[in-house]
Enzyme design. Structure first.
Site, PDB file in Angstrom:
ATOM      1  N   GLU A  25       0.866  -1.103  -0.045  1.00  0.00           N
ATOM      2  CA  GLU A  25      -0.027   0.252   0.001  1.00  0.00           C
ATOM      3  C   GLU A  25       0.904   1.304   0.121  1.00  0.00           C
ATOM      4  O   GLU A  25       2.323   1.150   0.243  1.00  0.00           O
ATOM      5  CB  GLU A  25      -1.104  -0.028   1.425  1.00  0.00           C
ATOM      6  CG  GLU A  25      -0.402   0.098   2.568  1.00  0.00           C
ATOM      7  CD  GLU A  25      -1.180   0.620   3.665  1.00  0.00           C
ATOM      8  OE1 GLU A  25      -1.619   1.835   3.671  1.00  0.00           O
ATOM      9  OE2 GLU A  25      -1.495  -0.145   4.832  1.00  0.00           O
ATOM     10  N   LYS A  86      -5.612  10.440   0.802  1.00  0.00           N
ATOM     11  CA  LYS A  86      -5.836   8.851   1.562  1.00  0.00           C
ATOM     12  C   LYS A  86      -7.210   8.212   0.600  1.00  0.00           C
ATOM     13  O   LYS A  86      -8.125   9.034   0.667  1.00  0.00           O
ATOM     14  CB  LYS A  86      -6.023   9.033   2.904  1.00  0.00           C
ATOM     15  CG  LYS A  86      -6.282   7.730   3.678  1.00  0.00           C
ATOM     16  CD  LYS A  86      -6.425   8.018   5.092  1.00  0.00           C
ATOM     17  CE  LYS A  86      -6.973   6.767   5.668  1.00  0.00           C
ATOM     18  NZ  LYS A  86      -7.295   7.213   7.340  1.00  0.00           N
ATOM     19  N   VAL A 106      -5.535   0.098   3.133  1.00  0.00           N
ATOM     20  CA  VAL A 106      -5.562  -1.496   3.165  1.00  0.00           C
ATOM     21  C   VAL A 106      -6.806  -1.787   2.223  1.00  0.00           C
ATOM     22  O   VAL A 106      -6.593  -2.241   1.017  1.00  0.00           O
ATOM     23  CB  VAL A 106      -5.653  -2.099   4.668  1.00  0.00           C
ATOM     24  CG1 VAL A 106      -6.048  -3.634   4.474  1.00  0.00           C
ATOM     25  CG2 VAL A 106      -4.187  -1.876   5.245  1.00  0.00           C
ATOM     26  N   ASP A 138     -17.235   5.046  14.073  1.00  0.00           N
ATOM     27  CA  ASP A 138     -16.050   4.866  13.268  1.00  0.00           C
ATOM     28  C   ASP A 138     -15.483   3.470  13.161  1.00  0.00           C
ATOM     29  O   ASP A 138     -14.784   3.139  14.017  1.00  0.00           O
ATOM     30  CB  ASP A 138     -15.038   5.586  13.937  1.00  0.00           C
ATOM     31  CG  ASP A 138     -13.573   6.216  13.047  1.00  0.00           C
ATOM     32  OD1 ASP A 138     -13.654   5.473  11.841  1.00  0.00           O
ATOM     33  OD2 ASP A 138     -12.942   6.925  13.343  1.00  0.00           O
ATOM     34  N   SER A 140     -13.227   1.195  10.299  1.00  0.00           N
ATOM     35  CA  SER A 140     -12.685   1.358   9.253  1.00  0.00           C
ATOM     36  C   SER A 140     -13.236   0.342   7.927  1.00  0.00           C
ATOM     37  O   SER A 140     -13.762  -0.491   8.274  1.00  0.00           O
ATOM     38  CB  SER A 140     -11.212   0.881   9.506  1.00  0.00           C
ATOM     39  OG  SER A 140     -10.462   0.742   8.232  1.00  0.00           O
ATOM     40  N   ALA A 141     -13.266   0.903   6.721  1.00  0.00           N
ATOM     41  CA  ALA A 141     -13.637   0.332   5.588  1.00  0.00           C
ATOM     42  C   ALA A 141     -12.678  -0.696   5.179  1.00  0.00           C
ATOM     43  O   ALA A 141     -13.261  -1.441   4.542  1.00  0.00           O
ATOM     44  CB  ALA A 141     -13.559   1.271   4.387  1.00  0.00           C
ATOM     45  N   ASP A 142     -11.588  -0.766   5.854  1.00  0.00           N
ATOM     46  CA  ASP A 142     -10.617  -2.045   5.787  1.00  0.00           C
ATOM     47  C   ASP A 142     -11.339  -3.423   6.119  1.00  0.00           C
ATOM     48  O   ASP A 142     -11.226  -4.419   5.486  1.00  0.00           O
ATOM     49  CB  ASP A 142      -9.364  -1.994   6.769  1.00  0.00           C
ATOM     50  CG  ASP A 142      -8.498  -0.854   6.238  1.00  0.00           C
ATOM     51  OD1 ASP A 142      -8.599  -0.278   5.198  1.00  0.00           O
ATOM     52  OD2 ASP A 142      -7.544  -0.805   6.940  1.00  0.00           O
ATOM     53  N   LYS A 159      -3.540  -1.960  15.619  1.00  0.00           N
ATOM     54  CA  LYS A 159      -2.964  -0.995  16.710  1.00  0.00           C
ATOM     55  C   LYS A 159      -4.059  -0.820  17.920  1.00  0.00           C
ATOM     56  O   LYS A 159      -5.108  -0.792  17.553  1.00  0.00           O
ATOM     57  CB  LYS A 159      -2.586   0.474  16.169  1.00  0.00           C
ATOM     58  CG  LYS A 159      -1.450   0.696  15.372  1.00  0.00           C
ATOM     59  CD  LYS A 159      -1.012   2.253  15.686  1.00  0.00           C
ATOM     60  CE  LYS A 159       0.350   2.273  14.864  1.00  0.00           C
ATOM     61  NZ  LYS A 159       0.196   2.297  13.563  1.00  0.00           N
TER      62      LYS A 159
HETATM   63  N1  PSU Z   1      -2.732   1.594  10.728  1.00  0.00           N
HETATM   64  C1  PSU Z   1      -1.341   1.521  10.922  1.00  0.00           C
HETATM   65  N2  PSU Z   1      -0.709   2.229   9.929  1.00  0.00           N
HETATM   66  C2  PSU Z   1      -1.105   2.821   8.957  1.00  0.00           C
HETATM   67  C3  PSU Z   1      -2.670   2.560   8.759  1.00  0.00           C
HETATM   68  C4  PSU Z   1      -3.572   1.869   9.824  1.00  0.00           C
HETATM   69  O1  PSU Z   1      -1.090   1.028  11.909  1.00  0.00           O
HETATM   70  O2  PSU Z   1      -0.597   3.485   8.180  1.00  0.00           O
HETATM   71  C5  PSU Z   1      -3.636   3.265   7.532  1.00  0.00           C
HETATM   72  C6  PSU Z   1      -3.674   1.951   6.523  1.00  0.00           C
HETATM   73  O3  PSU Z   1      -3.456   2.660   5.300  1.00  0.00           O
HETATM   74  C7  PSU Z   1      -5.103   1.465   6.832  1.00  0.00           C
HETATM   75  C8  PSU Z   1      -5.835   2.808   7.240  1.00  0.00           C
HETATM   76  O4  PSU Z   1      -5.742   1.001   5.709  1.00  0.00           O
HETATM   77  O5  PSU Z   1      -4.832   3.721   7.903  1.00  0.00           O
HETATM   78  C9  PSU Z   1      -7.027   3.015   7.960  1.00  0.00           C
HETATM   79  O6  PSU Z   1      -7.517   4.167   8.015  1.00  0.00           O
HETATM   80  P1  PSU Z   1      -8.931   4.437   8.551  1.00  0.00           P
HETATM   81  O7  PSU Z   1      -8.976   3.863  10.008  1.00  0.00           O
HETATM   82  O8  PSU Z   1      -9.274   5.685   8.464  1.00  0.00           O
HETATM   83  O9  PSU Z   1      -9.940   3.385   7.773  1.00  0.00           O
HETATM   84 MN    MN Z   2     -12.395   5.760  10.261  1.00  0.00          MN
END
Ligand code: PSU
Ligand code: MN
Length: 307
Positions: A25, A86, A106, A138, A140-142, A159
């Site tokens: 990524e 992003k 991701v 909140d 994540s879309a992951d 994390k």
């Molecule tokens: N967690 C980490 N390091 C990162 C990310 C997440 O420890 O760099 C990044 C990754 O690209 C992950 C994104 O897909 O943040 C998730 O963001 P969000 O929570 O906004 O979906």
């Molecule tokens: Mn989010």
């Protein structure tokens, strides 16, 4: 669809020859680490994948194209350009239509990898359900991507800025296998422990590859999480990092940070509060994930050849 994809020669040949490929990524480069450590990490990780018998495909969006594989100049652009956005699933249409430069998360990288025919991906940590997610929504879309898109993601867990318990519940509900690579415990990125277990503990690349093969042979759509703990010598103390995370979350709340800015804000705060120690850990775990992902990609390709 093909009109949106653009391949480097290295990746194009690897696809034509059915060689093992590992996707990477760009959000980790643009929003996850400072310059110049980000570009050094990006190049080292690509080399680790080559040294382990696979081909790296770093993915990003530029000039209306989804780039599968980036040249050194393009990598440099992602590492230095402050305008890089992003990009998760909801951002693809606008980013491609506008021609802007965007780093894939991701979720975004999984989408692009699947379009390109790549099913193995190495990263640092996945997104998940945030703490107090039951109030903020909140999530994540992951996680939705892992539920739907056929890509296996090697990561160092999630994390503990996140609610790891609810993150694992979401994955279970959506049928996403969480494999511990040589561990019974789901790792929490900086630390090898989290207090939560994994679904299956596997020790060998061949075993993980066999699970991937049977999942997709059965057309059980969706991804897999392969949780690979940070190497012990680079790990941080779980309780110490918890204190830092609580402080970072508090600041995010006070400053009313929301939406896609939450994760980058907290990551930057943690880095600041550990005076760079977290960055070293971050780099070490990404390199380790790249190696394990390459080993699994090679094993998976061997299974496909035998069939
Ligand atoms: N967690 C980490 N390091 C990162 C990310 C997440 O420890 O760099 C990044 C990754 O690209 C992950 C994104 O897909 O943040 C998730 O963001 P969000 O929570 O906004 O979906
Ligand atoms: Mn989010």
């Amino acid at each position: 669809m093909k009109q949106y994809l653009s391949f480097t020669e290295e990746v194009r040949q690897a696809l034509d020859n059915n060689q093992p490929i590992v996707a990477l990524e760009t959000t980790i480069i643009s929003h996850g680490m400072p310059y110049p450590q980000n570009i050094e990490m990006a190049k080292e990780v690509e080399q680790i994948i080559r040294d382990n018998g696979a081909v790296p495909a770093t993915i990003g969006i530029m000039n209306g194209k989804i780039k599968i594989g980036l040249t050194d100049e393009e990598l440099q652009e992602f590492a230095t350009n402050k305008q890089v956005e992003k990009v998760s699933r909801r951002d693809f249409p606008y980013m491609l239509a506008s021609g802007k430069i965007g780093a894939t998360t991701v979720a975004g990288t999984m989408i692009a990898a699947q379009l390109a025919g790549i099913n193995m991906f190495a990263t640092g940590g996945i997104g998940g359900v945030h703490r107090e997610g039951e109030i903020t929504w909140d999530v994540s879309a992951d996680l939705t991507e892992l539920a739907n898109t056929d890509v296996a993601v090697v990561c160092a867990g999630a994390k503990s800025i996140l609610d790891i318990g609810r993150t694992l519940e979401y994955l279970e509900t959506n049928g996403v296998p969480v494999v511990g690579y040589k561990t019974d415990e789901f790792p929490s990125f900086y630390s090898r422990e989290s207090g939560y277990g994994v679904d299956f503990n596997l020790d060998k690349p061949e075993q993980v590859a066999a699970v991937m093969a049977s999942k997709w042979d059965l057309e059980l759509r969706g991804g897999m999480v392969i949780a690979n703990p940070v190497p012990a010598e680079a790990a941080l103390n779980f309780n110490e990092i918890e204190g830092v995370i609580v402080q970072a979350l508090e600041e995010a709340k006070q400053q009313e940070i929301t939406g896609k800015n939450v994760t980058p804000f907290i990551l930057a705060k943690v880095k600041e509060l550990t005076s760079g120690k977290s960055l070293e850990t971050n780099i070490a775990l990404v390199k380790h994930n790249a190696q394990v992902a390459a080993n699994i990609a090679v094993a998976y390709q061997d299974i496909q050849k035998d069939n």
